[in-house]
Design an enzyme around this catalytic site. Structure first.
Site, PDB file in Angstrom:
ATOM      1  N   GLY B 247      -1.193  -3.737   2.857  1.00  0.00           N
ATOM      2  CA  GLY B 247      -1.567  -4.415   1.617  1.00  0.00           C
ATOM      3  C   GLY B 247      -0.755  -5.658   1.334  1.00  0.00           C
ATOM      4  O   GLY B 247       0.205  -5.991   2.047  1.00  0.00           O
ATOM      5  N   HIS B 248      -1.105  -6.310   0.247  1.00  0.00           N
ATOM      6  CA  HIS B 248      -0.514  -7.587  -0.152  1.00  0.00           C
ATOM      7  C   HIS B 248       0.971  -7.438  -0.487  1.00  0.00           C
ATOM      8  O   HIS B 248       1.370  -6.597  -1.275  1.00  0.00           O
ATOM      9  CB  HIS B 248      -1.259  -8.185  -1.335  1.00  0.00           C
ATOM     10  CG  HIS B 248      -1.591  -7.232  -2.433  1.00  0.00           C
ATOM     11  ND1 HIS B 248      -1.003  -7.286  -3.669  1.00  0.00           N
ATOM     12  CD2 HIS B 248      -2.453  -6.199  -2.496  1.00  0.00           C
ATOM     13  CE1 HIS B 248      -1.487  -6.353  -4.442  1.00  0.00           C
ATOM     14  NE2 HIS B 248      -2.380  -5.666  -3.759  1.00  0.00           N
ATOM     15  N   GLY B 249       1.773  -8.267   0.157  1.00  0.00           N
ATOM     16  CA  GLY B 249       3.187  -8.299  -0.176  1.00  0.00           C
ATOM     17  C   GLY B 249       4.028  -7.230   0.497  1.00  0.00           C
ATOM     18  O   GLY B 249       5.224  -7.112   0.213  1.00  0.00           O
ATOM     19  N   GLY B 266       0.168  -2.253  -1.670  1.00  0.00           N
ATOM     20  CA  GLY B 266       0.833  -3.500  -2.015  1.00  0.00           C
ATOM     21  C   GLY B 266       2.299  -3.341  -2.378  1.00  0.00           C
ATOM     22  O   GLY B 266       2.684  -2.458  -3.128  1.00  0.00           O
ATOM     23  N   GLY B 267       3.117  -4.221  -1.852  1.00  0.00           N
ATOM     24  CA  GLY B 267       4.506  -4.295  -2.262  1.00  0.00           C
ATOM     25  C   GLY B 267       5.427  -3.255  -1.664  1.00  0.00           C
ATOM     26  O   GLY B 267       6.616  -3.228  -1.988  1.00  0.00           O
TER      27      GLY B 267
END
Lengths: 347, 347, 347
Positions: B247-249, B266-267
């Site tokens: 996921g993003h990041g 994410g993250g």
């Protein structure tokens, strides 16, 4: 197609029609589910189908039913054309095929396709726009390759196979006849094999190949890896849904059904007719016996006996798992009861 | 290649050959697993390998073995050429590479490729049929781009990287050197970020980018998302299998191994050398310490200490989970025992 | 863009700016998270954001904050430009859009695209390199089709929709306006429908279609299958992440959010605003009520009431599941306690 024509075609195909009533012999255009059907559509019912009760309210034009007197009478009463079939679902499959002949793509090679040297193409093939076919590939007659497909070198593809758009076939793979590869599937990419070394992961070269026997279907965005040595083998008539991972060196028997998002790790062996439901995971070198069934999300290590039905993670017999799962949701009560008993005991 | 030539090549590569016996110095064509090998093939054994017993029955032509006297004697007895290696698996990887040199695709840009303005191409590159390369892309020397790949604008790709057919690289991504992107993988598509509003989900623009450091491998149909701001970063030497979502990041350290169908939300942050087995899920902003291992299907929230081995969902220490899982399958008995005890107590 | 210009633009867009301080009216180039920001970047904070404490240490040039006096004072003290917004995350989304206008691809049809007969193209469309568009396809104005996309015959696509590279749209699908299809997604491939027969699986023809209403987004490598008859329907504003499988005949309401690697089996029905977290599985014909939420990895059978929050497999109410999961990790203790109690009882 009038219902009477449909009946005639079904009989020619030995589709198991036992009796029928033409009603007003309606023109039938396509199929529908009973609750959404219109009078130019045909539906079907099976024993135990939840829609059975709704036949009286349906606007369907014709219906395929099991041999149940009550359903026949309901259809007659509403002047719905009907046919009793030994297997209504199977007869319905035949009907949909009759009503929806597969579009025949244009024969030949699209001018935008790129075909490398020493490629052998059978008769009556269809190769779509922007396809790439690598060196020494052999493709059997009547095979259809849709736009954007990439086939690496030395691949062999049987006759009457269909490869949908943007799928990729890696070097040396063998695809049998009458296979279907759905869009964006990847056959024969390298297995996930790395050797740990002090300076990091060292790739184990994946020099094997993937063999799909005949009538194998692979879903969209599914990936079948080739192994380090030897082959990954998918048996005749095995059907694989979308987003499935089949690891390096896996062997499946004939006629397996593998649902969406299943992952089968390297070296696992499936017998014939194995059914894996959605999101099942199978560990490295696990062995699953003929006709075993794993329900959705189960995780299989070790071996599963032929015919067994398993569930859960780690997978245990389905009946046991159902009872354990029911008990799981009572764990807070169990804990409380136990605490009370201990308190009583210590008083 | 004769076995003696193979030995010579292994020594030049410092592949850890400790001793050997040429037997009949057979011609070796490729590798095989011991149970399927023929006399022109080479296999390997490790300590504890299940096939060890089968060496006497194998038709293999040559074998790489660990330093175990008994295995050497078995090989000698059957006149199988043998070599003792300090790490037989690693030596076997070298051998497969020697026997199967990677095909070198044709140098240059295929005439059907579409290259936009201001693109910089290094020397000795190979760009296949129907590739699209967007504006201002920079590609390092010796990089191979297979047919059908789409690279959006402003992407930077290092040298000796290989991108397989129909993969897609989104704007602004950076790929290091010696990376491998497998077929139909998607690098840098927009993260799944939406803000709830009274009129529905409003897209959070995903303006960041994905950075793959060097020697990163991404499997077929895997997706690495770019974040809202900043970057998604995959550390040097990290290997990602097929159908993985990152996921993003997300940030991963160096040398992680992420098996098929893992999802990392994410993250999340992974340390160095983290191993995630198949179908593991990692929640938003989870933190996983260096060299931690998660077994298949586990679900990770919060943080995992370095070196920890976890299992289950929610993930708990593996040893505990093994005991809990064993107890889970006895829940019906536990419930029954408890009921009996309560009954006794109330009598 | 100077901060003062940004504020002006936000006010024009009614982005909920309540008050602001220009500080040194810095030039803002893009967004960043607070811990990585530089003085030409803007960040945001929400109530409860873990980074709130770090505002004093951040090098950020400007900040969007909730209406919290303390944060405003911190920003003032450091001469950081600030704006209080009623929904800082939403205002930040507007800012990112202002700072990063979407690249406008070249209008028109790339000469390498292959467009079949009877295709209708709206105004101001952009069709990229190596795209294939089948017979009788209709595409609305301002729609963007990136390189390598394949659209089969009879597809209808609304206006201002964007289809990313190498995605595939199968025959007869309808895509509404302002949809986004991400790279390598597959819309409308055939559902996994086979009828068991004595000679193996017989394909049930999949004659239905997929309908995406407006503002639907589908993630990279996600697959939406068409059904045997009727349609698979994704409601307006529903957002689907990467690697998601949506089976044949599934219906989702408006505004659902479906995270990565979710699998929804054939015939399942989702209400409006349903949220499914990562790796959730939904079984055939399950029904999920409006605004229900399933946490990651849960497995849903049967039906879920509107607004319910469920977890686990099989899914149970989330609060119960949390307690059961906690108790699960104590099963070895529970077993031991029980054994002791039994021993005491039998003494």
């Amino acid at each position: 197609m009038h219902f009477s024509e449909l009946i005639r075609a079904l009989k020619e195909r030995n589709a198991g029609v036992l009796s029928y009533g033409l009603g007003t012999d309606p023109e039938i255009i396509n199929g529908a589910s009973l609750d959404q059907a219109q009078d130019t559509q045909i539906g079907f019912l099976e024993k135990g189908n939840a829609l059975t009760a709704s036949l009286s309210e349906s606007d369907v034009g014709a219906i395929i039913i099991p041999n149940i007197e009550e359903l026949r009478l309901k259809a007659e009463k509403k002047s719905i054309a009907w046919a009793v079939a030994s297997d209504p679902r199977l007869a319905f499959a035949e009907i949909l095929e009759l009503l929806n002949p597969r579009p025949v793509p244009q024969k030949g090679v699209h001018p935008s396709a790129v075909i490398e040297n020493e490629v052998t193409l059978g008769e009556d093939i269809s190769i779509g726009a922007n396809v790439f076919i690598g060196k020494k590939v052999q493709i059997g007659s009547k095979t259809i390759i849709h736009p954007g497909v990439v086939i690496y070198e030395n691949v062999v593809i049987g006759e009457s196979t269909e490869i949908h758009a943007n799928a990729v076939i890696h070097p040396n793979c063998h695809l049998g006849k009458q296979c279907v590869i759905n869009s964006n599937a990847v056959i024969g990419s390298e297995g996930f094999g790395f050797v740990p070394t002090p300076s990091g992961w060292r790739k184990m070269p994946q020099t094997g190949k993937v063999i799909l026997e005949s009538e194998v279907e692979i879903g969209s965005c599914s990936t079948i890896d080739r192994p380090c040595v030897g082959q990954t083998l998918i048996g005749t008539g095995t059907k694989v849904d979308n987003l499935v991972q089949i690891g390096h060196g896996v062997i499946t028997g004939k006629g397996c059904a593998i649902a969406s998002q299943v992952g089968i790790a390297g070296g696992a062996i499936l017998g014939e007719g194995v059914i894996l439901a959605g999101q099942v995971g199978v560990a490295n070198r696990a062995k699953i016996g003929d006709r075993a069934i794993a329900s959705s999300k189960s995780g299989i290590h070790g071996s599963i006996a032929p015919g067994e039905v398993v569930s859960g993670y780690p997978a245990i017999p389905n009946r046991l798992w159902l009872r354990c799962s029911a008990a799981f949701s009572k764990l807070p009560e169990i804990t409380r009861s136990l605490r009370e008993l201990k308190k009583e005991g210590s008083e």
